[in-house]
Design a protein around this motif. Structure first.
Motif, PDB file in Angstrom:
ATOM      1  N   LEU A  36       1.717   1.114   8.709  1.00 39.03           N
ATOM      2  CA  LEU A  36       2.097   1.386  10.090  1.00 39.03           C
ATOM      3  C   LEU A  36       3.565   1.788  10.183  1.00 39.03           C
ATOM      4  CD1 LEU A  36       1.239   1.409  13.055  1.00 39.03           C
ATOM      5  CD2 LEU A  36       1.867  -1.026  13.174  1.00 39.03           C
ATOM      6  N   TYR A  37       4.406   1.070   9.426  1.00 39.77           N
ATOM      7  CA  TYR A  37       5.835   1.397   9.430  1.00 39.77           C
ATOM      8  C   TYR A  37       6.072   2.769   8.794  1.00 39.77           C
ATOM      9  CZ  TYR A  37      10.882   0.627   9.027  1.00 39.77           C
ATOM     10  OH  TYR A  37      12.248   0.730   9.137  1.00 39.77           O
ATOM     11  N   ALA A  38       5.344   3.044   7.722  1.00 38.47           N
ATOM     12  CA  ALA A  38       5.488   4.348   7.070  1.00 38.47           C
ATOM     13  C   ALA A  38       5.025   5.478   7.988  1.00 38.47           C
ATOM     14  CB  ALA A  38       4.706   4.370   5.767  1.00 38.47           C
ATOM     15  N   LEU A  39       3.929   5.266   8.735  1.00 41.10           N
ATOM     16  CA  LEU A  39       3.465   6.282   9.674  1.00 41.10           C
ATOM     17  C   LEU A  39       4.477   6.512  10.796  1.00 41.10           C
ATOM     18  CD1 LEU A  39      -0.346   5.427   9.981  1.00 41.10           C
ATOM     19  CD2 LEU A  39       0.715   7.374   8.803  1.00 41.10           C
ATOM     20  N   ALA A  40       5.150   5.439  11.231  1.00 41.96           N
ATOM     21  CA  ALA A  40       6.174   5.591  12.262  1.00 41.96           C
ATOM     22  C   ALA A  40       7.343   6.432  11.747  1.00 41.96           C
ATOM     23  CB  ALA A  40       6.658   4.221  12.723  1.00 41.96           C
ATOM     24  N   LEU A  41       7.766   6.174  10.503  1.00 35.53           N
ATOM     25  CA  LEU A  41       8.831   6.988   9.918  1.00 35.53           C
ATOM     26  C   LEU A  41       8.388   8.434   9.734  1.00 35.53           C
ATOM     27  CD1 LEU A  41      10.307   4.543   7.235  1.00 35.53           C
ATOM     28  CD2 LEU A  41      11.093   4.960   9.571  1.00 35.53           C
TER      29      LEU A  41
ATOM     30  N   PRO B 154       0.807  -1.229   0.000  1.00 40.33           N
ATOM     31  CA  PRO B 154       0.000   0.000   0.000  1.00 40.33           C
ATOM     32  C   PRO B 154       0.834   1.270   0.000  1.00 40.33           C
ATOM     33  CG  PRO B 154      -0.912  -1.601   1.540  1.00 40.33           C
ATOM     34  CD  PRO B 154       0.380  -2.161   1.059  1.00 40.33           C
ATOM     35  N   THR B 155       2.044   1.202   0.541  1.00 35.84           N
ATOM     36  CA  THR B 155       2.894   2.379   0.564  1.00 35.84           C
ATOM     37  C   THR B 155       3.648   2.582  -0.740  1.00 35.84           C
ATOM     38  OG1 THR B 155       4.702   1.082   1.516  1.00 35.84           O
ATOM     39  CG2 THR B 155       3.223   2.197   3.051  1.00 35.84           C
ATOM     40  N   GLY B 156       3.627   1.654  -1.645  1.00 36.31           N
ATOM     41  CA  GLY B 156       4.385   1.774  -2.884  1.00 36.31           C
ATOM     42  C   GLY B 156       5.693   1.041  -2.835  1.00 36.31           C
ATOM     43  N   LEU B 157       6.086   0.502  -1.685  1.00 33.41           N
ATOM     44  CA  LEU B 157       7.325  -0.261  -1.547  1.00 33.41           C
ATOM     45  C   LEU B 157       7.022  -1.602  -0.900  1.00 33.41           C
ATOM     46  CD1 LEU B 157       9.934   2.358  -0.265  1.00 33.41           C
ATOM     47  CD2 LEU B 157       9.777   1.351  -2.537  1.00 33.41           C
ATOM     48  N   PRO B 158       7.559  -2.701  -1.442  1.00 30.41           N
ATOM     49  CA  PRO B 158       7.344  -4.007  -0.808  1.00 30.41           C
ATOM     50  C   PRO B 158       8.053  -4.072   0.529  1.00 30.41           C
ATOM     51  CG  PRO B 158       8.953  -4.178  -2.589  1.00 30.41           C
ATOM     52  CD  PRO B 158       8.391  -2.799  -2.658  1.00 30.41           C
ATOM     53  N   GLY B 159       7.391  -4.611   1.512  1.00 30.98           N
ATOM     54  CA  GLY B 159       7.987  -4.740   2.833  1.00 30.98           C
ATOM     55  C   GLY B 159       7.795  -3.532   3.722  1.00 30.98           C
TER      56      GLY B 159
ATOM     57  N   ALA C 270       6.225  10.000  11.628  1.00 29.09           N
ATOM     58  CA  ALA C 270       6.221  10.620  12.951  1.00 29.09           C
ATOM     59  C   ALA C 270       7.634  11.022  13.366  1.00 29.09           C
ATOM     60  CB  ALA C 270       5.613   9.659  13.972  1.00 29.09           C
ATOM     61  N   LEU C 271       8.622  10.193  13.013  1.00 26.96           N
ATOM     62  CA  LEU C 271      10.007  10.557  13.307  1.00 26.96           C
ATOM     63  C   LEU C 271      10.426  11.813  12.544  1.00 26.96           C
ATOM     64  CD1 LEU C 271      11.760   7.057  13.307  1.00 26.96           C
ATOM     65  CD2 LEU C 271      11.281   8.512  15.285  1.00 26.96           C
ATOM     66  N   ALA C 272       9.998  11.911  11.291  1.00 25.73           N
ATOM     67  CA  ALA C 272      10.334  13.099  10.499  1.00 25.73           C
ATOM     68  C   ALA C 272       9.691  14.350  11.088  1.00 25.73           C
ATOM     69  CB  ALA C 272       9.893  12.901   9.049  1.00 25.73           C
ATOM     70  N   VAL C 273       8.429  14.242  11.503  1.00 24.01           N
ATOM     71  CA  VAL C 273       7.753  15.395  12.111  1.00 24.01           C
ATOM     72  C   VAL C 273       8.449  15.789  13.413  1.00 24.01           C
ATOM     73  CG1 VAL C 273       5.597  16.186  13.144  1.00 24.01           C
ATOM     74  CG2 VAL C 273       5.553  14.880  11.018  1.00 24.01           C
ATOM     75  N   PHE C 274       8.836  14.797  14.202  1.00 24.73           N
ATOM     76  CA  PHE C 274       9.552  15.099  15.447  1.00 24.73           C
ATOM     77  C   PHE C 274      10.849  15.840  15.153  1.00 24.73           C
ATOM     78  CE2 PHE C 274      13.010  13.843  18.307  1.00 24.73           C
ATOM     79  CZ  PHE C 274      12.525  14.316  19.521  1.00 24.73           C
ATOM     80  N   TRP C 275      11.576  15.439  14.114  1.00 27.67           N
ATOM     81  CA  TRP C 275      12.831  16.102  13.769  1.00 27.67           C
ATOM     82  C   TRP C 275      12.582  17.518  13.265  1.00 27.67           C
ATOM     83  CZ3 TRP C 275      15.356  17.359   8.975  1.00 27.67           C
ATOM     84  CH2 TRP C 275      16.718  17.714   9.129  1.00 27.67           C
ATOM     85  N   TRP C 276      11.524  17.716  12.491  1.00 24.20           N
ATOM     86  CA  TRP C 276      11.190  19.065  12.028  1.00 24.20           C
ATOM     87  C   TRP C 276      10.880  19.986  13.203  1.00 24.20           C
ATOM     88  CZ3 TRP C 276       7.446  16.901   7.789  1.00 24.20           C
ATOM     89  CH2 TRP C 276       8.205  16.494   6.685  1.00 24.20           C
TER      90      TRP C 276
END
Length: 276
Positions: free
Chosen positions: A21-26, A12-17, A28-34
């Motif tokens: 949920l994993y994409a949302l976690a990444l 669903p994210t466009g990448l296998p694997g 959230a990390l990006a938003v935290f860094w911003w």
């Protein structure tokens, strides 16, 4: 794995694997860094080792499609270093000419965002995506937004107050109860000494009976704006002058003019002086 594949055949994210949920976690990390970059920018500190967050996030993203646990460990380590390194955020060095810290630029963040948006729009139009494109898009977006936040939220330099000058003469001056200058008469003028415990910014001076506005100058003729505590300046005066006036301000109150008055009997007129 890097070959172009239809979007419908991927996760669903466009990448296998890589699940949502994993994409949302990444994300959230990006938003935290911003948010971290924006907060440090308001304090006048720009990212240094904090830029390790971008390759660290890409390593975490790449760990899913490649199924390499080592990439996940490398990415997590880079994220921790970007957050807890002692010099992750630091104040830029001051420019040698202006003496002010250099403001983060906007050019490279705009280039990164432009490239990422161009590749993203191309992938959406063609309906295909590949791993290098996703990595460039994610890296460009994360780094570009971080750079824009650092430049946009950078504190503006404090507006410099105008140097006190001739306009102080037309304001109502404050005459302190105890004089902050002392003077000694010499053969060709007056030696003016700062008797206060702090530096005084001298705007100008004039003889007591002359409509003049003279700048304070050193013995070499160079202009003096600030007279440090205990330092003296030489004021040339004719022997017949009977006083002087000095307009100055304090470092903590540059808009309030102060006036120092000094009067005396000239040496040529001392024989005619009458004491009451």
């Amino acid at each position: 794995m890097t070959a172009a594949l239809p979007l419908t055949l991927l996760a669903p994210t466009g990448l296998p694997g890589v699940t949502w949920l994993y994409a949302l976690a990444l994300g959230a990390l990006a938003v935290f860094w911003w948010v971290r970059v924006a907060r440090e920018a308001r304090r006048g500190r720009a990212p240094r080792q904090a830029w390790w967050f971008v390759p660290g996030l890409l390593a975490l993203l790449l760990a899913g499609p490649t199924e390499l646990p080592a990439l996940f460990g490398i990415g997590a380590a880079l994220l921790l270093l970007a957050e807890y390194w002692p010099l992750a955020y630091a104040r830029p060095r001051k420019q040698a000419v202006k003496g002010a810290a250099r403001r983060p630029g906007l050019s490279w963040p705009l280039v990164g965002l432009g490239l990422a948006l161009f590749l993203l729009s191309s992938a959406l139009l063609t309906g295909t995506v590949n791993l290098p494109t996703v990595m460039v898009v994610v890296g460009g977006l994360v780094a570009g937004v971080g750079g824009l936040l650092s430049a946009a939220l950078w504190p503006r330099p404090a507006r410099a107050l105008n140097e006190p000058g001739f306009e102080l003469r037309w304001q109502t001056p404050l005459v302190p109860e105890w004089p902050e200058f002392s003077l000694a008469l010499t053969e060709g003028g007056v030696q003016l000494t700062n008797a206060s415990p702090q530096p005084l910014r001298v705007a100008g001076w004039s003889p007591a009976h002359a409509n003049a506005w003279l700048r304070l100058r050193s013995a070499e003729g160079s202009r003096i704006n600030v007279l440090p505590a205990g330092q003296s300046a030489y004021l040339p005066l004719h022997p017949h002058e009977s006083g002087l006036r000095v307009w100055y301000t304090l470092p903590g109150d540059p808009q309030q003019p102060r006036l120092f008055r000094a009067d005396w009997t000239p040496a040529a007129a001392q024989a005619d002086r009458v004491l009451n």
